[in-house]
Design a protein around this motif. Structure first.
Motif, short mmCIF file in Angstrom:
data_model
loop_
_atom_site.label_atom_id
_atom_site.label_comp_id
_atom_site.label_asym_id
_atom_site.label_seq_id
_atom_site.Cartn_x
_atom_site.Cartn_y
_atom_site.Cartn_z
N LEU A 253 -64.94 12.98 73.94
CA LEU A 253 -64.93 14.12 74.85
C LEU A 253 -64.62 15.42 74.11
O LEU A 253 -65.25 16.45 74.35
N PHE A 254 -63.65 15.37 73.21
CA PHE A 254 -63.31 16.55 72.43
C PHE A 254 -64.55 17.08 71.69
O PHE A 254 -64.80 18.29 71.68
N ARG A 255 -65.29 16.17 71.09
CA ARG A 255 -66.47 16.60 70.31
C ARG A 255 -67.58 17.09 71.25
O ARG A 255 -68.26 18.08 70.94
N MET A 256 -67.76 16.40 72.35
CA MET A 256 -68.81 16.77 73.29
C MET A 256 -68.56 18.15 73.90
O MET A 256 -69.48 18.95 74.07
N GLU A 257 -67.28 18.45 74.18
CA GLU A 257 -66.92 19.72 74.79
C GLU A 257 -66.50 20.78 73.77
O GLU A 257 -66.10 21.89 74.14
N ALA A 258 -66.58 20.43 72.48
CA ALA A 258 -66.19 21.34 71.39
C ALA A 258 -64.75 21.82 71.56
O ALA A 258 -64.43 23.01 71.37
N ILE A 259 -63.86 20.89 71.93
CA ILE A 259 -62.44 21.20 72.05
C ILE A 259 -61.78 20.98 70.70
O ILE A 259 -61.87 19.88 70.13
N PRO A 260 -61.13 21.98 70.12
CA PRO A 260 -60.46 21.78 68.83
C PRO A 260 -59.34 20.76 69.00
O PRO A 260 -58.67 20.72 70.03
N PHE A 261 -59.13 19.92 67.98
CA PHE A 261 -58.05 18.93 68.07
C PHE A 261 -57.55 18.58 66.68
O PHE A 261 -58.23 18.79 65.67
N ILE A 262 -56.33 18.03 66.63
CA ILE A 262 -55.74 17.59 65.37
C ILE A 262 -55.15 16.21 65.56
O ILE A 262 -54.81 15.79 66.67
N ASP A 263 -55.02 15.49 64.46
CA ASP A 263 -54.42 14.16 64.42
C ASP A 263 -52.91 14.33 64.18
O ASP A 263 -52.50 14.93 63.19
N THR A 264 -52.10 13.80 65.08
CA THR A 264 -50.65 13.97 65.00
C THR A 264 -49.95 12.84 64.25
O THR A 264 -48.72 12.88 64.08
N THR A 265 -50.69 11.85 63.78
CA THR A 265 -50.09 10.62 63.28
C THR A 265 -49.03 10.85 62.21
O THR A 265 -47.94 10.28 62.27
N TYR A 266 -49.35 11.65 61.23
CA TYR A 266 -48.45 11.80 60.08
C TYR A 266 -47.75 13.15 60.05
O TYR A 266 -47.29 13.59 58.99
N HIS A 267 -47.66 13.80 61.19
CA HIS A 267 -47.06 15.13 61.22
C HIS A 267 -45.89 15.19 62.20
O HIS A 267 -45.91 14.56 63.26
N SER A 268 -44.87 15.95 61.83
CA SER A 268 -43.73 16.18 62.71
C SER A 268 -44.13 17.16 63.81
O SER A 268 -45.18 17.82 63.75
N VAL A 269 -43.28 17.26 64.83
CA VAL A 269 -43.52 18.22 65.91
C VAL A 269 -43.61 19.64 65.36
O VAL A 269 -44.45 20.43 65.80
N GLU A 270 -42.76 19.95 64.39
CA GLU A 270 -42.79 21.28 63.79
C GLU A 270 -44.14 21.55 63.11
O GLU A 270 -44.73 22.63 63.27
N GLU A 271 -44.64 20.57 62.37
CA GLU A 271 -45.92 20.73 61.67
C GLU A 271 -47.07 20.83 62.66
O GLU A 271 -47.99 21.65 62.50
N ILE A 272 -47.04 19.99 63.69
CA ILE A 272 -48.10 20.03 64.71
C ILE A 272 -48.15 21.41 65.35
O ILE A 272 -49.22 22.01 65.52
N SER A 273 -46.98 21.94 65.70
CA SER A 273 -46.91 23.23 66.37
C SER A 273 -47.48 24.35 65.51
O SER A 273 -48.25 25.19 65.99
N VAL A 274 -47.10 24.38 64.26
CA VAL A 274 -47.58 25.44 63.36
C VAL A 274 -49.08 25.29 63.12
O VAL A 274 -49.81 26.29 63.04
N LYS A 275 -49.57 24.06 63.01
CA LYS A 275 -51.01 23.84 62.85
C LYS A 275 -51.78 24.36 64.06
O LYS A 275 -52.87 24.94 63.93
N ILE A 276 -51.22 24.16 65.25
CA ILE A 276 -51.87 24.65 66.47
C ILE A 276 -51.93 26.18 66.45
O ILE A 276 -52.97 26.78 66.75
N LEU A 277 -50.82 26.82 66.08
CA LEU A 277 -50.82 28.29 66.01
C LEU A 277 -51.83 28.78 64.98
O LEU A 277 -52.53 29.78 65.21
N GLU A 278 -51.90 28.08 63.86
CA GLU A 278 -52.83 28.49 62.80
C GLU A 278 -54.28 28.34 63.26
O GLU A 278 -55.11 29.22 63.01
N ARG A 279 -54.58 27.25 63.95
CA ARG A 279 -55.96 26.99 64.38
C ARG A 279 -56.38 27.92 65.52
O ARG A 279 -57.54 28.34 65.58
#
Length: 270
Positions: A236-262
């Motif tokens: 669905l993400f790809r079909m709707e062109a929704i940006p997304f990231i994989d959270t598996t190996y990232h802390s909440v802090e890293e996920i948050s900053v990656k979202i702001l950057e993207r």
């Protein structure tokens, strides 16, 4: 094991953050002790006594990371048997010289309510995240800065709260559930705010591990179910062109900053 003290006449959050960053470079275990609100001579002497006792008992010189504004209290702590690192004054003097302005140290300035507008913005954002968590209501999505979407237990709620508390960003989050999997299209509430959507995904083995702790040996935590949901949502993400990231190996802090950057969303507080 080495003992580390974080000491401050305020919350000690700054000392902890700096100290953790420094100690993360060393592959050693540390016993870490936080001593906040050391605001008078008696408390400072009690902390000094505890540090000295630690040294006497272990034979290893403790580390002290401190952010103490008051010079008298600071001198008491630094007279202990520890190796002391002063984060504030290490940087204050060079910056005074650079700016040509004398510092005006005050206790509780960093983590107090010195800037009421910023504090209110932060609390409002946290309340918004709590009220718009997990798709409980979608009525206030027009007020969101961003809406996190993904399967259950991929990190949406902690990321929403961190973005709110740390940056003052208004974050809603919506979990895709079984009914969504069958249709695999965006609900109307999300279509109306399509431009605010940001997806989170996760490795299926990690997702199963998290769900297993919540609902062991259930269909919800079954390996096949985790893989199925993630495959459907990522499609669905790809079909709707929704940006997304994989959270598996990232802390909440890293996920948050990656979202702001993207996304380029500007933080509301500093």
């Amino acid at each position: 094991m080495h003992t580390v003290f974080y000491v401050s006449d305020g919350t000690a959050i700054t000392a902890e953050v700096f100290g953790h960053a420094v100690l993360s470079q060393f592959p050693l275990p540390f016993e870490q002790i936080t001593m906040p609100f050391v605001g008078d001579v008696d408390k400072a002497l009690a902390v000094k006594a505890r540090i000295d006792t630690c040294f006497a008992q272990s034979g290893k010189q403790p580390l002290v990371f401190h952010t103490i504004v008051d010079a008298q209290l600071r001198n008491i702590i630094t007279s202990s048997e520890a190796k002391c690192y002063d984060f504030l004054n290490t940087f204050v003097a060079p910056i005074e010289q650079q700016l040509g302005v004398k510092a005006d140290p005050r206790v509780h300035r960093s983590h107090g309510i010195d800037n009421k507008k910023h504090y209110d913005t932060r609390i409002d954002a946290v309340n918004y995240a709590l009220e718009n968590d997990d798709g409980v209501t979608t009525k206030a999505y027009d007020e969101a800065d961003i809406i996190l979407v993904g399967v259950s237990r991929c990190g949406k709620t902690p990321t929403s709260l961190y973005l709110a508390l740390q940056f003052g960003i208004r974050v809603a989050n919506y979990p895709f559930i079984d009914q969504d999997m069958e249709q695999m299209s965006l609900p109307n509430s999300l279509k109306a705010n399509r431009h605010k959507l940001f997806g989170l995904t996760i490795d299926p083995h990690r997702l199963q591990e998290i769900r297993q702790r919540r609902m062991a040996d259930s269909q919800y935590s079954a390996a096949d179910q985790c893989r199925y949901e993630l495959n459907q949502v990522e499609r669905l993400f790809r079909m709707e062109a929704i940006p997304f990231i994989d959270t598996t190996y990232h802390s909440v802090e890293e996920i948050s900053v990656k979202i702001l950057e993207r996304t380029g969303i500007r933080r509301r507080i500093y």
